[in-house]
Every structure is written in C-alpha cells, then in structure tokens.
Design an enzyme around this catalytic site. Structure first.
Site, PDB file in Angstrom:
ATOM      1  N   CYS A 108       0.868  -1.177   0.000  1.00 35.01           N
ATOM      2  CA  CYS A 108       0.000   0.000   0.000  1.00 35.01           C
ATOM      3  C   CYS A 108       0.903   1.224   0.000  1.00 35.01           C
ATOM      4  CB  CYS A 108      -0.928   0.014   1.224  1.00 35.01           C
ATOM      5  SG  CYS A 108      -1.952   1.498   1.344  1.00 35.01           S
TER       6      CYS A 108
ATOM      7  N   HIS B  86      -3.115  -5.033 -10.256  1.00 33.03           N
ATOM      8  CA  HIS B  86      -3.988  -3.949 -10.711  1.00 33.03           C
ATOM      9  C   HIS B  86      -4.433  -4.182 -12.143  1.00 33.03           C
ATOM     10  CE1 HIS B  86      -3.519  -0.933  -7.439  1.00 33.03           C
ATOM     11  NE2 HIS B  86      -2.425  -1.634  -7.210  1.00 33.03           N
TER      12      HIS B  86
ATOM     13  N   GLU C  38     -10.456  -0.495  -4.489  1.00 34.80           N
ATOM     14  CA  GLU C  38      -9.378  -1.283  -3.880  1.00 34.80           C
ATOM     15  C   GLU C  38      -9.887  -2.651  -3.450  1.00 34.80           C
ATOM     16  OE1 GLU C  38      -6.299   0.235  -1.404  1.00 34.80           O
ATOM     17  OE2 GLU C  38      -7.070   2.277  -1.553  1.00 34.80           O
TER      18      GLU C  38
ATOM     19  N   CYS D 213      -5.212   5.884  -3.643  1.00 36.60           N
ATOM     20  CA  CYS D 213      -4.553   4.579  -3.629  1.00 36.60           C
ATOM     21  C   CYS D 213      -3.171   4.763  -4.249  1.00 36.60           C
ATOM     22  CB  CYS D 213      -5.365   3.553  -4.414  1.00 36.60           C
ATOM     23  SG  CYS D 213      -4.572   1.934  -4.548  1.00 36.60           S
TER      24      CYS D 213
ATOM     25  N   GLY E 235      -2.306   2.117  -6.775  1.00 34.18           N
ATOM     26  CA  GLY E 235      -3.142   2.358  -7.946  1.00 34.18           C
ATOM     27  C   GLY E 235      -2.593   3.487  -8.801  1.00 34.18           C
TER      28      GLY E 235
END
Length: 273
Positions: free
Chosen positions: A74, A155, A204, A213, A216
């Site tokens: 993260c 992703h 998410e 994010c 992301g």
C-alpha cells in the site's frame, strides 16, 4: 490490555497504525482487523497497518484491508509509516522491500520494479497484459482491454473518457472477484488529461472505493507510460489529492506525496477480540 494506535491518512486514504516494534501484540485475526476498521463501532479505516521487527529490512510493515484480509503493498500506508518513523527507512512487505524517505513534497517511496508477465500479476491464464482481451458490461457499453500490472499487488487499469462517469461501486467488485484474477485485483479507471497528468479513481481489493490509492496511482502511471500516453513523470490526481509518479531508467518507480497524522489514542484489545 490497552493498545496505543496512531490514526493517519495519505490524501484521505486512512489508516490505523499499530506499532509492535518494541512489544509484540496478540494475533491480528481477520475478525479483529474488520472490527477495528468498522467506522461505526470501531476506530474506522481503509487499512490497518502493523509495524514489526524485521530480519531483512529496518522494519516490517503488514497491511490489512478493512475486510480483514492481508495484502502485499500500500503506497499511501508506506508514506504514512515513513512519516511516523522518520528519516530514510526500508520496510519489508509481502510485496517486497521498499524504501521511504523525506522529500520537499512529502514522503518519497521507492516502490520497486513493476511486473508485467501474466503469471506475475497473476492472471488465470496467459494473455497480453498491455491490452487484456477481456471486457465487462457497463450501462453505456463495455469496460474493456485493461492494462494489467503488479506493483507489489495486482492492478487492472482501464483508460476511459471520464472516470467519474463509471459506476465504480457496481463494476468494481465484479471485476475484483472475476476468476481471471485468482488473487482478486484492484480496479483503476483513469483519464489521461495531458502528457504529465492523469485523473484516477480506484476500487481497492478488499476495501472498496477509497479517496486515494498509492499503488493504484503507480500502476496507472506505468500503464499509461507503457502505452505511450504520458511521459516518464506524471501527476496522478485522485479524489483525495495528487501524487507524483516517476518511472526511472533503472526500472524503479518513485511515488511522492503527503502523509498526515490525524490523532492518537488507545483501545482495549478485549473489546475487539
């Protein structure tokens, strides 16, 4: 048993941070994490972060989504932990070791190298990850041909005209749980607005729609760079604010942006176990 915590956020993506560097905590079960993350009956957060000793880096960082599931990486949480610890720090994660350091724009994080092979995402079977030959129906057509990239976690990136026109709350969980993604996936809908600018929204995995994010933003920037849509440094604007993502000649990704301490407190472990 009272446990101290720090509530933090990166661009509105918020965390409960537990520091177990000096004193070990009881096991963090899925139920305990979900109870602490509950915004009505717990402290409330998108992710819970645990800092522990490490044999491979300065410290170990474990990340749990609000549904209680542990995840690999993260980016926003890494900036928060970097701010909390201070100085340059290496952090062992399930997605690999990453480094955070102070920067004039906040905290800069070396997110490592992106992965593009289908089995490194992972996907259910071999296919082109630059334009996956798949799609999902939405109200006015189909959300299709995403770029798949792993930046410590998986992703799928869709380039659209207007990310805010996509009903991400409906289509996000459908794509997240599609069998083509055996470890589920984070869903990104993005619009390139200039050679150095992207607008992004993210569903998410295990947390739902969040205000920001970090992984992301990294995945989306790398996807746009791979397609030749943007230059090698780009500002990614999310609902909570902006991050600067650079993809260096050494193949490593640097993410730079702010992190903030919201407040500190404590809770009784027995109330959530």
């Amino acid at each position: 048993m009272r446990i101290a915590f720090t509530k933090m956020h990166g661009l509105g993506n918020d965390f409960v941070v537990l520091d177990a560097r000096e004193h070990a905590l009881p096991p963090l079960t899925r139920d305990v994490v979900a109870a602490l993350a509950d915004r009505h009956t717990g402290i409330g957060c998108d992710q819970l972060v645990l800092i522990e000793p490490s044999q491979n880096a300065d410290w170990r960082m474990r990340i749990f989504n609000s549904d209680g599931g542990e995840v690999e990486a993260c980016g926003n949480a890494t900036r928060a932990v970097g701010l909390l610890i201070g100085g340059e720090v290496s952090l062992e994660t399930l997605g690999g070791t990453i480094v955070a350091r102070p920067d004039e724009r906040g905290i800069a994080v070396d997110m490592g190298e992106p992965r593009f092979d289908w089995n490194a995402i992972p996907l259910g079977y071999a296919m082109d990850t630059l334009a996956m030959p798949v799609g999902w129906p939405i109200d006015d057509g189909e959300l299709e041909h995403p770029v798949a990239v792993n930046v410590g976690n998986p992703h799928a990136v869709f380039f659209v005209d207007d990310p805010y026109a996509i009903d991400l709350a409906s289509i996000g969980p459908v794509i997240e749980h599609d069998p083509i993604f055996p470890e589920r996936v984070n869903v990104n809908v993005a619009a390139v607005t200039a050679r150095d600018a992207i607008t992004l929204r993210v569903w998410e995995r295990g947390a739902g729609i969040t205000r920001a994010c970090g992984t992301g933003a990294c995945a989306t920037a790398i996807a746009a760079m791979r397609r030749g849509l943007v230059d090698r440094e780009v500002t990614v604007t999310l609902p909570g604010g902006s991050l600067v993502i650079a993809w260096g000649s050494d193949n490593r990704i640097t993410m730079t942006g702010p992190a903030t301490v919201s407040y500190t407190g404590s809770f009784d472990w027995g109330d959530y176990a």
